[in-house]
Design a protein around this motif. Structure first.
Motif, PDB file in Angstrom:
ATOM      1  N   THR A  17      35.645  66.426 120.843  1.00  0.00           N
ATOM      2  CA  THR A  17      36.842  65.996 121.548  1.00  0.00           C
ATOM      3  C   THR A  17      36.780  66.495 122.972  1.00  0.00           C
ATOM      4  N   HIS A  20      36.861  66.545 116.364  1.00  0.00           N
ATOM      5  CA  HIS A  20      37.708  67.898 116.638  1.00  0.00           C
ATOM      6  C   HIS A  20      39.004  67.401 116.916  1.00  0.00           C
ATOM      7  N   ARG A  34      39.379  75.602 119.932  1.00  0.00           N
ATOM      8  CA  ARG A  34      40.106  76.474 120.973  1.00  0.00           C
ATOM      9  C   ARG A  34      39.650  75.246 122.364  1.00  0.00           C
ATOM     10  N   ASP A  69      37.276  75.031 125.928  1.00  0.00           N
ATOM     11  CA  ASP A  69      36.584  76.092 127.304  1.00  0.00           C
ATOM     12  C   ASP A  69      38.444  75.718 128.278  1.00  0.00           C
ATOM     13  N   TYR A  96      29.692  81.611 116.336  1.00  0.00           N
ATOM     14  CA  TYR A  96      28.482  81.909 117.195  1.00  0.00           C
ATOM     15  C   TYR A  96      27.916  82.876 117.044  1.00  0.00           C
ATOM     16  N   HIS A 148      30.459  84.401 121.134  1.00  0.00           N
ATOM     17  CA  HIS A 148      31.000  83.607 122.072  1.00  0.00           C
ATOM     18  C   HIS A 148      30.919  84.374 123.726  1.00  0.00           C
ATOM     19  N   ASP A 195      33.880  89.299 118.271  1.00  0.00           N
ATOM     20  CA  ASP A 195      33.904  88.249 117.532  1.00  0.00           C
ATOM     21  C   ASP A 195      33.698  87.922 116.749  1.00  0.00           C
ATOM     22  N   LYS A 239      40.469  82.791 111.741  1.00  0.00           N
ATOM     23  CA  LYS A 239      40.344  82.084 111.532  1.00  0.00           C
ATOM     24  C   LYS A 239      39.901  81.804 110.262  1.00  0.00           C
TER      25      LYS A 239
HETATM   26  P1  FAD Z   1      38.787  80.581 118.813  1.00  0.00           P
HETATM   27  O1  FAD Z   1      38.727  80.761 118.076  1.00  0.00           O
HETATM   28  O2  FAD Z   1      40.052  81.180 119.959  1.00  0.00           O
HETATM   29  O3  FAD Z   1      37.279  81.907 120.158  1.00  0.00           O
HETATM   30  C1  FAD Z   1      37.699  81.844 121.721  1.00  0.00           C
HETATM   31  C2  FAD Z   1      37.606  83.416 122.502  1.00  0.00           C
HETATM   32  O4  FAD Z   1      38.383  83.937 121.833  1.00  0.00           O
HETATM   33  C3  FAD Z   1      36.717  83.930 120.992  1.00  0.00           C
HETATM   34  O5  FAD Z   1      36.041  84.612 122.677  1.00  0.00           O
HETATM   35  C4  FAD Z   1      36.588  84.399 119.888  1.00  0.00           C
HETATM   36  O6  FAD Z   1      36.295  86.032 120.070  1.00  0.00           O
HETATM   37  C5  FAD Z   1      38.621  85.184 121.122  1.00  0.00           C
HETATM   38  N1  FAD Z   1      39.598  85.772 120.530  1.00  0.00           N
HETATM   39  C6  FAD Z   1      39.880  84.407 119.483  1.00  0.00           C
HETATM   40  N2  FAD Z   1      41.259  85.136 119.076  1.00  0.00           N
HETATM   41  C7  FAD Z   1      41.474  85.958 119.758  1.00  0.00           C
HETATM   42  C8  FAD Z   1      42.696  86.883 119.659  1.00  0.00           C
HETATM   43  N3  FAD Z   1      43.627  86.420 118.969  1.00  0.00           N
HETATM   44  N4  FAD Z   1      43.311  87.630 120.760  1.00  0.00           N
HETATM   45  C9  FAD Z   1      41.912  87.963 121.788  1.00  0.00           C
HETATM   46  N5  FAD Z   1      40.524  86.887 121.385  1.00  0.00           N
HETATM   47  C10 FAD Z   1      40.197  85.809 120.461  1.00  0.00           C
HETATM   48  N6  FAD Z   1      34.529  72.180 122.308  1.00  0.00           N
HETATM   49  C11 FAD Z   1      35.083  71.161 122.981  1.00  0.00           C
HETATM   50  O7  FAD Z   1      36.434  70.779 124.340  1.00  0.00           O
HETATM   51  N7  FAD Z   1      35.258  69.936 121.951  1.00  0.00           N
HETATM   52  C12 FAD Z   1      34.374  69.550 121.361  1.00  0.00           C
HETATM   53  O8  FAD Z   1      34.856  68.521 120.635  1.00  0.00           O
HETATM   54  C13 FAD Z   1      34.082  70.885 120.724  1.00  0.00           C
HETATM   55  N8  FAD Z   1      33.034  70.834 119.316  1.00  0.00           N
HETATM   56  C14 FAD Z   1      32.476  72.324 119.564  1.00  0.00           C
HETATM   57  C15 FAD Z   1      31.927  72.731 117.910  1.00  0.00           C
HETATM   58  C16 FAD Z   1      31.127  73.499 117.783  1.00  0.00           C
HETATM   59  C17 FAD Z   1      30.372  73.292 116.124  1.00  0.00           C
HETATM   60  C18 FAD Z   1      31.234  73.974 118.403  1.00  0.00           C
HETATM   61  C19 FAD Z   1      30.777  75.942 118.438  1.00  0.00           C
HETATM   62  C20 FAD Z   1      32.041  74.897 119.264  1.00  0.00           C
HETATM   63  C21 FAD Z   1      32.317  73.353 120.644  1.00  0.00           C
HETATM   64  N9  FAD Z   1      33.440  73.509 121.236  1.00  0.00           N
HETATM   65  C22 FAD Z   1      34.238  72.590 121.497  1.00  0.00           C
HETATM   66  C23 FAD Z   1      33.481  74.764 122.260  1.00  0.00           C
HETATM   67  C24 FAD Z   1      34.814  75.075 122.095  1.00  0.00           C
HETATM   68  O9  FAD Z   1      36.012  74.744 122.557  1.00  0.00           O
HETATM   69  C25 FAD Z   1      34.368  76.219 122.918  1.00  0.00           C
HETATM   70  O10 FAD Z   1      32.678  77.160 122.363  1.00  0.00           O
HETATM   71  C26 FAD Z   1      36.075  77.081 123.352  1.00  0.00           C
HETATM   72  O11 FAD Z   1      35.436  78.399 123.966  1.00  0.00           O
HETATM   73  C27 FAD Z   1      35.690  77.960 122.535  1.00  0.00           C
HETATM   74  O12 FAD Z   1      37.158  77.651 120.856  1.00  0.00           O
HETATM   75  P2  FAD Z   1      36.957  78.277 119.662  1.00  0.00           P
HETATM   76  O13 FAD Z   1      37.402  77.144 118.871  1.00  0.00           O
HETATM   77  O14 FAD Z   1      35.771  79.136 119.406  1.00  0.00           O
HETATM   78  O15 FAD Z   1      37.863  79.434 120.192  1.00  0.00           O
END
Ligand code: FAD
Length: 318
Positions: free
Chosen positions: A50, A94, A124, A126, A180, A184, A193, A200
């Protein structure tokens, strides 16, 4: 079928891959051709990414720059449903927090459920290109993927955002989340991380899919660290076959990952992208063979719409 059930029922490593929805203005034919070329290797599920809003600046006739917000790849839900219906293979759309309010997310999840799609990857997303840090949607979007997992779990229990809703039927989803191996990029260290990854999983994620990596030892170490943190769900390795010479510098920058020197050295010797693709495919085949020998639950390939290399990998290992 749910991804977690596919993995748990299969005694062997299963094959899956990721596709991007077509760009606005394009038809879905190319996407179908991609699937057609990989179907003989029996993919067990297909992920559909997405893409949130992007920011573009256009020059106006008066010389001023105009900022425009555009979504270049809409249609994840529609293309996911079309693929699932056409191929009878489960799809995993996604779902991202960025650019979406909670209400919009709920509505997407309701639509997916109507369409018989019971798998999602909760992310989440970016920040926008001009943002230095991720900003949740101003209409009350989620800040982290864990909050999105909470929302999906609530819906699994029939808890909608509107507490007065009548006939609150539970929605049924298997939830994947991202992990990651090289941490991350925003996280100060891997342990922090992993604390958030565990949140989650504890919130209800059924499995983890990793960011791409080019050194399998990073994945093995990551799985070991996850287990020591009490993360017990399956951890699916994501493999990206390198396809262009410049990716040895672009991918580390984009995804905050390392390219092993042994591999980078081979890519640097290449004179054309075609040569780099051969080297990248061979590296991915070696990675895949080793992962399968180590009994990973699934081999998940990031295709980026390129099939010949994914096909060669699947042919070599499945
Ligand atoms: P989160 O789990 O929210 O983590 C993000 C950051 O915040 C991490 O550093 C984590 O340690 C930190 N964190 C988490 N919770 C907290 C908290 N409560 N307090 C403080 N810090 C916290 N992006 C797209 O836009 N579209 C896609 O389709 C897409 N597909 C992906 C598929 C895969 C397999 C992967 C690995 C990544 C994908 N991404 C996609 C990229 C992803 O959206 C980014 O890497 C984004 O920056 C982080 O997403 P996340 O879900 O890991 O976030």
């Amino acid at each position: 079928m749910k991804v977690i059930d596919i993995i748990q029922k299969s005694g062997n490593t299963v094959f899956s891959f990721e596709l991007l929805p077509p760009l606005k203005g394009q038809k879905a034919d190319k996407l179908y051709r991609t699937i057609d070329e990989l179907i003989e290797y029996k993919p067990q599920y297909i992920n559909i990414t997405t893409h949130r809003d992007e920011v573009e600046f256009r020059e106006l006739p008066n010389g001023l720059m105009q900022k425009r917000i555009v979504r270049k790849r809409p249609g994840t839900v529609a293309i996911a449903a079309a693929i699932q219906n056409a191929y009878n293979i489960p799809v995993v759309p996604h779902i991202v927090c960025g650019g979406f309010s909670r209400e919009e997310t709920e509505n997407v999840l309701i639509d997916l459920n109507f369409l018989g799609i019971n798998n999602i990857l909760a992310l989440r997303g970016d920040g926008l290109k001009f943002e230095t840090t991720f900003t949740p949607d101003e209409r009350g979007g989620h800040s982290h993927a864990k909050e999105l997992v909470d929302q999906v779990v609530n819906l699994k229990q029939g808890k909608y955002l509107d507490p007065d809703i009548k006939n609150n039927a539970p929605l049924d989803f298997c939830i994947g989340v991202a992990g990651y191996p090289e941490k991350h990029f925003e996280s100060p260290n891997l342990d922090i991380d992993l604390v958030h990854l565990k949140e989650k999983v504890d919130a209800g994620a059924d499995y983890v899919v990793t960011q791409m990596f080019f050194d399998n030892q990073k994945y093995y170490n990551f799985v070991e660290r996850c287990r020591s943190f009490g993360i017990t769900v399956p951890i699916i390795p994501g493999i990206k076959p390198l396809a262009m010479m410049n990716q040895i510098t672009v991918l580390p920058k984009l995804f905050s990952i390392d390219i092993p020197e042994e591999f980078a050295k081979e890519v640097r010797k290449c004179k054309t992208n075609d040569e780099a693709k051969i080297v990248g495919t061979e590296w991915a085949i070696q990675q895949s063979r080793d992962l399968i020998a180590n009994k990973v639950p699934c081999l998940h390939i990031y295709t980026y719409g390129i099939t010949d290399n994914t096909r060669q990998i699947a042919k070599a290992v499945f």
